[in-house]
Design a protein around this motif. Structure first.
Motif: not given
Length: 139
Positions: A48-54, A60-64, A78-81, A89-93
């Protein structure tokens, strides 16, 4: 009007009490309730992206961004571009994040049972429905 007649007060009071309990239960694992919400989302929505996670955790995205940095330092996330958009980037556990999820899932379930122990299954469903209605109210 009495304070205990105000829905906002009652909801906030309940949220504070439940969050404090949840914080206490998760503390031995070095995880906060907010971090648990991220672990939960990333476990079910891999990449998922940071925006989707937020949006998923209603922050809000800043907090995330701050939360993700903290979890990266702990090697939980971890982040993957994104190859199509290098700005995102995409976020993964990580493996450690997956292990933490497995370890504390039963703790989270037990905590849920404790905080909802005074309610029947029907009342829990009604409460969820009512809280979602309140949340969806436009103002």
């Amino acid at each position: 009007m009495d304070l205990h007649d105000l829905l906002g007060y009652l909801i906030h009071r309940t949220d504070v009490k439940m969050t404090n309990y949840f914080t206490k239960v998760l503390k031995p694992y070095g995880i906060t309730p907010e971090q648990w919400s991220i672990i939960s989302v990333l476990s079910s929505q891999r990449g998922t992206t940071q925006k989707e996670l937020a949006e998923a955790i209603d922050k809000n995205q800043t907090t995330v961004v701050r939360m993700i940095h903290s979890m990266e330092r702990k090697s939980i996330v971890k982040k993957v571009f994104n190859e199509q958009d290098r700005r995102s980037h995409y976020l993964f556990l990580t493996e450690k994040g997956e292990e933490i999820k497995k370890t504390i899932l039963s703790v989270v379930k037990d905590a849920h049972h404790v905080v909802s122990s005074n309610l029947s299954k029907r009342e829990i469903q009604q409460l969820k429905s009512l809280l979602n209605k309140l949340y969806d109210t436009r103002y």
